[in-house]
Design a protein around this motif. Structure first.
Motif, short mmCIF file in Angstrom:
data_model
loop_
_atom_site.label_atom_id
_atom_site.label_comp_id
_atom_site.label_asym_id
_atom_site.label_seq_id
_atom_site.Cartn_x
_atom_site.Cartn_y
_atom_site.Cartn_z
N SER A 133 64.21 30.39 7.17
CA SER A 133 64.20 30.34 5.72
C SER A 133 62.76 30.45 5.24
O SER A 133 61.83 30.55 6.03
N ASN B 245 58.83 29.56 -1.28
CA ASN B 245 60.01 28.95 -1.90
C ASN B 245 59.77 28.65 -3.37
O ASN B 245 60.68 28.73 -4.20
N SER C 151 59.23 26.86 7.73
CA SER C 151 60.65 27.16 7.56
C SER C 151 61.32 26.10 6.71
O SER C 151 60.92 24.94 6.72
N HIS D 142 68.23 27.23 5.61
CA HIS D 142 68.70 28.58 5.27
C HIS D 142 69.51 28.59 3.99
O HIS D 142 69.49 29.55 3.23
N VAL E 59 67.82 29.50 0.46
CA VAL E 59 67.37 30.82 0.04
C VAL E 59 68.24 31.27 -1.14
O VAL E 59 69.45 31.30 -1.05
#
Length: 712
Positions: free
Chosen positions: A385, A391, A690, A693, A696
């Motif tokens: 991710s 992010n 990371s 997931h 995202v």
């Protein structure tokens, strides 16, 4: 009340994409909608149309629901009938959204303010409104509409700029409207010719403002994205692949020409920068993003290649300030560096290098993922991710704001994150004097030859092989398809297209690849993309009787000769137990970035030994230089595709190859929580990158006419 008799096509682009997001699911989605709309026979979808809907997921830009909504719009399906169908499906979220989008009215949140100005000065009136759909606007003096010198609109902000005389005194207001509603701002008094100032926004001489208007466009926008993960002598990182992938998709929506590369050694990084510089020119916006290991000594930043020794120094790394100086030589209008790396001091380094003389310009922006002498962290998770910086950045990068304003907001967002507070904070350095944004429109320069040459120069590095059918002696037809996940990573898909009745079973595997490729044979010929190591988090929907296999080729920049591989067909006849083998060798040339020979050394500065010409010296009267054409074979000109995620499309017999509609990338969502992390408990932090997931976000992609579709 909204007008429910209007066509679906009257919804804004954002509203249609949001509806498509809600309908891109198996339980209560586009297939169910296609069944319900058959109440009206004219809305019935044919079998081919339904198949075309399914095949939209072959492209990351594709959305089955968006494709279906467009077909319904073409048949004049009304908003009222769509709402009726959604209610019948009991899709409560879509019903609520559509109702709010059509019914909700505007609300003005910032009213224009009264102004005092001298004659010949500039008056800026600002009105800010929120609303669910696309907005129009008009400025009025009294009851008469006025035409300002310039009206600019950010996301919800409408500014009118007037060069005023005494005749412009009066009461001004703004009308904000869409197909369903309108709302008026307060009337404000503009006084002209009186001394003093009260609530004055800005007053500039007209000549200065005219100069401002002439230089707020980009002649082009180019980005080089590099992510290093698999270091030979240092801790491997997790998130650069996801981060580069995310940034590529976002920048493509902003019409950037993107070159996206993973896992580069020292020579490849230097060569990639040299090629990147050849795409820059006067008036171009240049953006460089790097995710990987890095350090900073005495104000000098260094990006670490994957082959850097354990005790590396500046000689083993790429010097950011040197790249900046070379970008300045190209006379770019905006230089943006986004450095997603640590900035701790490197005690192995001695005297830092001395940079050349930098030009005095006001067009430089540095966005550092962390502060000086600090590390850039990531959450230590097993799944793939985005890193912490991306992010937050991905939520803001599309905003129509000055790039420094946008990054300031990212810094504020990061500051509210509990897990990184006190350990990582974005740092912004800039001398940008003009309101330049990544969203600025491209206005072609006065030299169309230069623009065409730049387009072709970029396209050279993004040529995909055409899909093809292989006929074997036994009567089996094997289809090969090609996709670019990054500029240096390609995926090959094989499937059995035709299978004679006398053959009970067969499969096609790829083997014997050209030496020098970075690939794990254990992960080749896999039944899904994830098992093949691909970032693309989706499954291609093909009929069960036509299974396919995926093979992922990494490190194409190290390919020194044409890519060749063998297709091995294994099959059994119905009346025989023995397995039969047939083989065919396939050569597909040098795909994607391999054409640039990044493994070869470059001459200093802006001259590239591998490239055919320098755009910077391209004059208005120039033509394409001799020898440029052969490096881009005519047979491959129809295969130009996206640098990151444009699929080479192969259809079933009878299915037309229709470019996919803008839509979302189909990502599996594990958690709809708006929180950054999936647990309130502190997560272990490492200097790798990371996040879960499921965090995202789904995005809408637009690849500016760079589809790469092929139909056999």
């Amino acid at each position: 009340m909204g007008d429910w008799n209007l066509s679906i096509g009257t919804l804004s682009e954002g509203a249609q994409s949001r509806l498509a997001d809600m309908l891109d699911n198996a339980k209560c989605g586009w297939r169910q909608l296609a069944n319900v709309v058959t109440e009206e026979p004219r809305f019935r979808c044919s079998e081919n149309e339904m198949t075309s809907c399914s095949l939209q997921v072959l492209s990351p830009t594709g959305s089955p629901s968006r494709y279906l909504l467009e077909r319904l719009s073409e048949r004049s399906c009304t908003l009222g009938f769509l709402l009726h169908c959604l209610k019948k499906m009991e899709h409560h979220e879509a019903v609520q959204y559509l109702t709010a989008n059509v019914m909700e009215r505007f609300q003005i949140t910032v009213q224009p303010q009264a102004q005092h100005a001298t004659e010949g000065g500039r008056v800026v009136l600002v009105c800010k409104a929120i609303g669910p759909a696309a907005m129009g606007y008009q400025w009025f003096k009294g009851k008469e509409e006025v035409s300002p010198l310039d009206i600019t609109i950010s996301t919800l902000r409408v500014s009118a700029i007037l060069c005023v005389t005494t005749a412009d005194r009066g009461m001004y207001s703004c009308r904000v409207f869409n197909l369903y509603h309108e709302v008026w701002s307060d009337q404000v008094h503009v006084k002209i010719g009186e001394s003093g100032a009260s609530n004055v926004f800005d007053v500039y001489p007209f000549s200065s403002y005219l100069h401002f208007l002439l230089f707020v466009k980009a002649t082009d926008k180019v980005a080089l994205l590099m992510g290093n993960m698999n270091y030979l002598h240092h801790r491997p990182l997790r998130a650069p692949m996801a981060d580069v992938h995310e940034m590529t998709n976002l920048l493509r929506q902003l019409d950037f020409k993107v070159v996206s590369l993973l896992d580069l050694n020292w020579q490849e990084m230097h060569s990639a920068v040299t090629e990147f510089l050849l795409l820059l020119d006067r008036g171009v916006y240049g953006l460089l993003y790097f995710a990987g290991h890095g350090y900073e000594n005495y104000g000098n930043s260094f990006m670490v290649p994957i082959d850097a020794p354990a005790s590396y120094t500046s000689e083993n790394c790429l010097w950011v300030q040197d790249v900046l100086q070379r970008m300045q030589e190209r006379e770019t209008s905006l230089n943006v560096f986004l450095l997603d790396m640590c900035r701790k001091r490197n005690l192995n380094d001695g005297v830092p290098p001395q940079p050349g003389q930098l030009k005095v310009t006001a067009n430089i922006v540095f966005g550092y993922a962390t502060c000086v002498d600090a590390e850039a962290f990531e959450v230590n998770k097993d799944d793939l991710s985005n890193g912490i910086f991306i992010n937050f950045l991905k939520q803001r990068v599309m905003e129509d704001e000055k790039v420094t304003v946008m990054l300031d907001r990212v810094a504020e967002d990061m500051g509210r994150c509990e897990i990184t507070r006190g350990r990582q904070a974005l740092e912004l350095r800039s001398n940008l004097s003009e309101r330049r944004a990544l969203t600025d429109r491209i206005q072609s320069s006065g030299c169309p030859e230069t623009t065409s040459a730049r387009n072709l120069q970029w396209a050279i590095a993004h040529v995909l092989p055409k899909s093809r059918n292989l006929q074997f002696d036994c009567g089996v037809t094997v289809q090969l398809g090609f996709a670019a996940e990054f500029s240096n990573i390609m995926i090959i898909y094989t499937r059995i297209l035709e299978n004679p009745k006398e053959i009970a079973s067969c499969s096609a595997h790829l083997t014997d690849f050209t030496e020098g490729l970075d690939m794990d044979l254990k992960m080749s010929n896999q039944e899904n993309l994830l098992d093949a190591g691909s970032l693309l988090p989706m499954e291609i929907l093909l009929p069960a009787e036509l299974p396919g296999l995926y093979t992922r080729l990494k490190g194409l920049q190290r390919l020194t000769k044409e890519l060749t591989f063998t297709v091995c067909l294994q099959y059994k006849y119905t009346n025989l137990d023995e397995e039969v083998h047939e083989r065919q060798t396939v050569t597909v040339g040098k795909p994607l970035v391999s054409k640039l020979n990044l493994h070869e050394p470059r001459l200093p500065r802006s001259y590239s030994a591998s490239s055919s010409f320098d755009l910077h010296s391209f004059s208005h009267s120039s033509s394409f230089p001799e020898g440029f054409g052969p490096s881009f074979p005519a047979s491959e000109t129809s295969s130009i595709g996206s640098a990151s995620t444009t699929w080479s499309y192969y259809s079933q017999p009878g299915v037309s190859a229709t470019p996919s509609s803008p839509g979302k990338l189909n990502l599996p969502v594990e958690d709809d929580s708006p929180e950054l992390f999936d647990s309130d408990a502190p997560q272990p932090l490492t200097t790798s990158k990371s996040l879960p997931h499921g965090q995202v976000e789904d995005l809408t992609y637009r690849f500016s006419n760079m589809h790469n579709f092929h139909s056999c």
